[in-house]
Design a protein around this motif. Structure first.
Motif, PDB file in Angstrom:
ATOM      1  N   ARG A 267       0.830  -1.214   0.000  1.00  0.00           N
ATOM      2  CA  ARG A 267       0.000   0.000   0.000  1.00  0.00           C
ATOM      3  C   ARG A 267       0.861   1.259   0.000  1.00  0.00           C
ATOM      4  O   ARG A 267       0.576   2.229  -0.706  1.00  0.00           O
ATOM      5  CB  ARG A 267      -0.931  -0.001   1.212  1.00  0.00           C
ATOM      6  CG  ARG A 267      -1.895   1.196   1.235  1.00  0.00           C
ATOM      7  CD  ARG A 267      -2.878   1.111   2.372  1.00  0.00           C
ATOM      8  NE  ARG A 267      -2.209   1.061   3.678  1.00  0.00           N
ATOM      9  CZ  ARG A 267      -2.848   1.049   4.855  1.00  0.00           C
ATOM     10  NH1 ARG A 267      -4.188   1.026   4.871  1.00  0.00           N
ATOM     11  NH2 ARG A 267      -2.187   1.001   5.983  1.00  0.00           N
ATOM     12  N   GLU A 268       1.929   1.282   0.781  1.00  0.00           N
ATOM     13  CA  GLU A 268       2.805   2.455   0.834  1.00  0.00           C
ATOM     14  C   GLU A 268       3.466   2.692  -0.528  1.00  0.00           C
ATOM     15  O   GLU A 268       3.553   3.841  -0.997  1.00  0.00           O
ATOM     16  CB  GLU A 268       3.877   2.251   1.904  1.00  0.00           C
ATOM     17  CG  GLU A 268       3.329   2.297   3.328  1.00  0.00           C
ATOM     18  CD  GLU A 268       4.358   1.912   4.360  1.00  0.00           C
ATOM     19  OE1 GLU A 268       4.253   2.362   5.513  1.00  0.00           O
ATOM     20  OE2 GLU A 268       5.270   1.128   4.012  1.00  0.00           O
ATOM     21  N   ARG A 269       3.924   1.606  -1.165  1.00  0.00           N
ATOM     22  CA  ARG A 269       4.535   1.761  -2.480  1.00  0.00           C
ATOM     23  C   ARG A 269       3.515   2.229  -3.523  1.00  0.00           C
ATOM     24  O   ARG A 269       3.829   3.023  -4.404  1.00  0.00           O
ATOM     25  CB  ARG A 269       5.181   0.441  -2.930  1.00  0.00           C
ATOM     26  CG  ARG A 269       6.507   0.153  -2.236  1.00  0.00           C
ATOM     27  CD  ARG A 269       7.317  -0.888  -3.000  1.00  0.00           C
ATOM     28  NE  ARG A 269       6.616  -2.157  -3.050  1.00  0.00           N
ATOM     29  CZ  ARG A 269       6.734  -3.117  -2.136  1.00  0.00           C
ATOM     30  NH1 ARG A 269       7.541  -2.941  -1.096  1.00  0.00           N
ATOM     31  NH2 ARG A 269       6.073  -4.262  -2.261  1.00  0.00           N
ATOM     32  N   ALA A 270       2.269   1.747  -3.421  1.00  0.00           N
ATOM     33  CA  ALA A 270       1.219   2.151  -4.358  1.00  0.00           C
ATOM     34  C   ALA A 270       0.909   3.639  -4.227  1.00  0.00           C
ATOM     35  O   ALA A 270       0.738   4.343  -5.236  1.00  0.00           O
ATOM     36  CB  ALA A 270      -0.045   1.322  -4.108  1.00  0.00           C
ATOM     37  N   ILE A 271       0.842   4.122  -2.985  1.00  0.00           N
ATOM     38  CA  ILE A 271       0.555   5.554  -2.775  1.00  0.00           C
ATOM     39  C   ILE A 271       1.688   6.415  -3.343  1.00  0.00           C
ATOM     40  O   ILE A 271       1.449   7.438  -3.991  1.00  0.00           O
ATOM     41  CB  ILE A 271       0.353   5.827  -1.271  1.00  0.00           C
ATOM     42  CG1 ILE A 271      -0.942   5.152  -0.786  1.00  0.00           C
ATOM     43  CG2 ILE A 271       0.298   7.333  -1.000  1.00  0.00           C
ATOM     44  CD1 ILE A 271      -1.169   5.251   0.704  1.00  0.00           C
ATOM     45  N   LEU A 272       2.936   5.999  -3.117  1.00  0.00           N
ATOM     46  CA  LEU A 272       4.074   6.754  -3.659  1.00  0.00           C
ATOM     47  C   LEU A 272       4.057   6.745  -5.191  1.00  0.00           C
ATOM     48  O   LEU A 272       4.352   7.762  -5.831  1.00  0.00           O
ATOM     49  CB  LEU A 272       5.390   6.167  -3.151  1.00  0.00           C
ATOM     50  CG  LEU A 272       5.712   6.374  -1.673  1.00  0.00           C
ATOM     51  CD1 LEU A 272       7.011   5.680  -1.315  1.00  0.00           C
ATOM     52  CD2 LEU A 272       5.794   7.866  -1.332  1.00  0.00           C
ATOM     53  N   GLU A 273       3.718   5.625  -5.784  1.00  0.00           N
ATOM     54  CA  GLU A 273       3.667   5.518  -7.234  1.00  0.00           C
ATOM     55  C   GLU A 273       2.595   6.435  -7.809  1.00  0.00           C
ATOM     56  O   GLU A 273       2.824   7.133  -8.808  1.00  0.00           O
ATOM     57  CB  GLU A 273       3.387   4.070  -7.639  1.00  0.00           C
ATOM     58  CG  GLU A 273       3.103   3.860  -9.120  1.00  0.00           C
ATOM     59  CD  GLU A 273       4.288   4.198 -10.007  1.00  0.00           C
ATOM     60  OE1 GLU A 273       4.070   4.486 -11.194  1.00  0.00           O
ATOM     61  OE2 GLU A 273       5.436   4.194  -9.500  1.00  0.00           O
TER      62      GLU A 273
ATOM     63  N   ILE B 226      -5.975  10.147  -5.354  1.00  0.00           N
ATOM     64  CA  ILE B 226      -5.505   8.868  -4.805  1.00  0.00           C
ATOM     65  C   ILE B 226      -6.561   8.264  -3.876  1.00  0.00           C
ATOM     66  O   ILE B 226      -6.805   7.043  -3.882  1.00  0.00           O
ATOM     67  CB  ILE B 226      -4.179   9.066  -4.049  1.00  0.00           C
ATOM     68  CG1 ILE B 226      -3.081   9.547  -5.006  1.00  0.00           C
ATOM     69  CG2 ILE B 226      -3.733   7.761  -3.374  1.00  0.00           C
ATOM     70  CD1 ILE B 226      -1.799   9.939  -4.311  1.00  0.00           C
ATOM     71  N   ALA B 227      -7.172   9.129  -3.077  1.00  0.00           N
ATOM     72  CA  ALA B 227      -8.212   8.648  -2.150  1.00  0.00           C
ATOM     73  C   ALA B 227      -9.361   8.004  -2.907  1.00  0.00           C
ATOM     74  O   ALA B 227      -9.869   6.937  -2.517  1.00  0.00           O
ATOM     75  CB  ALA B 227      -8.700   9.818  -1.289  1.00  0.00           C
ATOM     76  N   ARG B 228      -9.785   8.644  -4.005  1.00  0.00           N
ATOM     77  CA  ARG B 228     -10.876   8.064  -4.799  1.00  0.00           C
ATOM     78  C   ARG B 228     -10.421   6.757  -5.460  1.00  0.00           C
ATOM     79  O   ARG B 228     -11.188   5.791  -5.572  1.00  0.00           O
ATOM     80  CB  ARG B 228     -11.336   9.064  -5.866  1.00  0.00           C
ATOM     81  CG  ARG B 228     -12.117  10.249  -5.298  1.00  0.00           C
ATOM     82  CD  ARG B 228     -12.840  11.012  -6.405  1.00  0.00           C
ATOM     83  NE  ARG B 228     -11.879  11.616  -7.351  1.00  0.00           N
ATOM     84  CZ  ARG B 228     -11.371  12.829  -7.199  1.00  0.00           C
ATOM     85  NH1 ARG B 228     -11.726  13.587  -6.139  1.00  0.00           N
ATOM     86  NH2 ARG B 228     -10.520  13.318  -8.080  1.00  0.00           N
ATOM     87  N   GLU B 229      -9.162   6.724  -5.892  1.00  0.00           N
ATOM     88  CA  GLU B 229      -8.629   5.526  -6.547  1.00  0.00           C
ATOM     89  C   GLU B 229      -8.612   4.328  -5.592  1.00  0.00           C
ATOM     90  O   GLU B 229      -8.932   3.194  -5.982  1.00  0.00           O
ATOM     91  CB  GLU B 229      -7.212   5.806  -7.047  1.00  0.00           C
ATOM     92  CG  GLU B 229      -6.509   4.628  -7.697  1.00  0.00           C
ATOM     93  CD  GLU B 229      -6.984   4.361  -9.114  1.00  0.00           C
ATOM     94  OE1 GLU B 229      -6.658   3.290  -9.642  1.00  0.00           O
ATOM     95  OE2 GLU B 229      -7.678   5.241  -9.693  1.00  0.00           O
TER      96      GLU B 229
ATOM     97  N   MET C 273      -7.980  12.393   4.089  1.00  0.00           N
ATOM     98  CA  MET C 273      -7.238  12.550   5.334  1.00  0.00           C
ATOM     99  C   MET C 273      -6.386  11.312   5.603  1.00  0.00           C
ATOM    100  O   MET C 273      -5.235  11.424   6.045  1.00  0.00           O
ATOM    101  CB  MET C 273      -8.222  12.768   6.490  1.00  0.00           C
ATOM    102  CG  MET C 273      -7.554  12.993   7.841  1.00  0.00           C
ATOM    103  SD  MET C 273      -6.628  14.553   7.918  1.00  0.00           S
ATOM    104  CE  MET C 273      -7.985  15.714   7.857  1.00  0.00           C
ATOM    105  N   HIS C 274      -6.959  10.135   5.316  1.00  0.00           N
ATOM    106  CA  HIS C 274      -6.211   8.894   5.539  1.00  0.00           C
ATOM    107  C   HIS C 274      -4.995   8.817   4.601  1.00  0.00           C
ATOM    108  O   HIS C 274      -3.894   8.417   5.023  1.00  0.00           O
ATOM    109  CB  HIS C 274      -7.137   7.698   5.309  1.00  0.00           C
ATOM    110  CG  HIS C 274      -6.521   6.388   5.673  1.00  0.00           C
ATOM    111  ND1 HIS C 274      -6.001   6.117   6.921  1.00  0.00           N
ATOM    112  CD2 HIS C 274      -6.328   5.252   4.924  1.00  0.00           C
ATOM    113  CE1 HIS C 274      -5.509   4.897   6.945  1.00  0.00           C
ATOM    114  NE2 HIS C 274      -5.707   4.342   5.736  1.00  0.00           N
ATOM    115  N   ILE C 275      -5.177   9.213   3.348  1.00  0.00           N
ATOM    116  CA  ILE C 275      -4.056   9.228   2.398  1.00  0.00           C
ATOM    117  C   ILE C 275      -2.982  10.200   2.863  1.00  0.00           C
ATOM    118  O   ILE C 275      -1.779   9.916   2.783  1.00  0.00           O
ATOM    119  CB  ILE C 275      -4.556   9.600   0.982  1.00  0.00           C
ATOM    120  CG1 ILE C 275      -5.453   8.501   0.424  1.00  0.00           C
ATOM    121  CG2 ILE C 275      -3.368   9.865   0.047  1.00  0.00           C
ATOM    122  CD1 ILE C 275      -4.759   7.163   0.249  1.00  0.00           C
ATOM    123  N   SER C 276      -3.396  11.346   3.374  1.00  0.00           N
ATOM    124  CA  SER C 276      -2.440  12.346   3.847  1.00  0.00           C
ATOM    125  C   SER C 276      -1.597  11.795   4.989  1.00  0.00           C
ATOM    126  O   SER C 276      -0.373  11.976   5.020  1.00  0.00           O
ATOM    127  CB  SER C 276      -3.178  13.611   4.301  1.00  0.00           C
ATOM    128  OG  SER C 276      -2.270  14.565   4.809  1.00  0.00           O
TER     129      SER C 276
END
Length: 285
Positions: free
Chosen positions: A238-244, A256-259, A265-268
């Motif tokens: 999950r961390e790598r996906a958010i960075l990508e 990203i949150a919608r994706e 807030m959680h993504i932040s």
């Protein structure tokens, strides 16, 4: 001539206060110059009166500097400013050294000083590399001697022949020849070709600047990238996906949150925690 009523008393006489010496007409300037020069000689240096008289003399006679600099008007504004400044230095020297008892007009006395400073500026500034004055003068002598001997010998003279002609040592001549190379400098942007042998098609070839190595700052990042790759391997999926999504695809946190179907807030929070983990690992290594 416009002068204010205010005057500076000195030596029993009044001296007119010139409000703007640069606007004094040339005819009035000639008369005032004599008056101010007479007063300058009896005033003590460092006093307000001495400073006023000297500064007024300089400003009233700047037209002499403009006249001496006239032949160089075709040069750029930047160089003309330098010429005017060095010419003003000559004017100041003339004011400080002028002797009224000689009976010579100040303008005739000052112009050689002004022109001398301008010519000294060209003599010093025209050299691409600074060399001692004696070698600058030797360059001129060598050029004349080479021209004369070439005509006599029907070939270029040797250093020994130049030394004999100038009554100098061969070592002095060689030193002068080396220093003469500093009179001009080629451009680093010029094509690195021999104009006498290379065809015209090579005129746009590589320049000297293209052949000079420079520091590649990207090389300094190689070690950082290597360390970062190791740290990325330690992140979860999950961390790598958010960075990508954030830095690889340049998506906003809202996108990203919608994706991922979570709140922004959680993504932040996740992004902040992940970046802190990577930063700590980089600094620690």
């Amino acid at each position: 001539m416009h002068t204010a009523a205010k005057a500076i008393p000195a030596d029993g006489r009044d001296l007119p206060w010139v409000e703007d010496a640069r606007k004094v007409a040339p005819r009035d300037a000639r008369e005032l110059t004599i008056l101010f020069l007479e007063r300058l000689r009896v005033l003590e240096e460092g006093t307000h009166e001495h400073q006023y008289v000297r500064n007024t003399l300089i400003e009233m006679n700047l037209s002499l500097v403009r006249y001496a600099a006239g032949p160089f008007r075709n040069r750029g504004d930047g160089e003309m400013e330098d010429i005017f400044q060095v010419g003003t230095i000559g004017l100041i020297k003339a004011i400080d050294r002028f002797d009224l008892s000689r009976g010579v007009a100040f303008s005739f006395y000052a112009l050689p000083y002004i022109r001398g400073e301008i010519m000294r500026y060209f003599r010093d500034a025209s050299w691409a590399v600074h060399v001692p004055r004696r070698l600058q003068e030797l360059r001129v002598e060598l050029a004349r001697a080479r021209e004369r001997l070439t005509a006599e010998l029907d070939r270029d003279p040797t250093a020994r022949e130049l030394a004999t002609h100038l009554r100098l040592s061969e070592e002095e001549v060689r030193e002068g020849l080396v220093a003469a190379a500093g009179y001009t400098a080629g451009s680093l942007d010029a094509p690195n070709v021999d104009p006498d042998t290379a065809p015209a098609s090579l005129a746009s070839g590589r320049s000297f600047a293209d052949r000079i190595g420079i520091n590649d700052h990207d090389m300094e990042l190689v070690e950082d990238f290597h360390t970062l790759a190791h740290l990325l391997d330690g992140l979860d999926d999950r961390e790598r996906a958010i960075l990508e999504l954030r830095f690889g695809k340049d998506m906003t946190q809202a996108q990203i949150a919608r994706e991922l179907g979570v709140s922004q807030m959680h993504i932040s929070r996740l992004l902040t925690r992940t970046l802190h983990k990577l930063r700590t690992g980089m600094l620690g290594d």
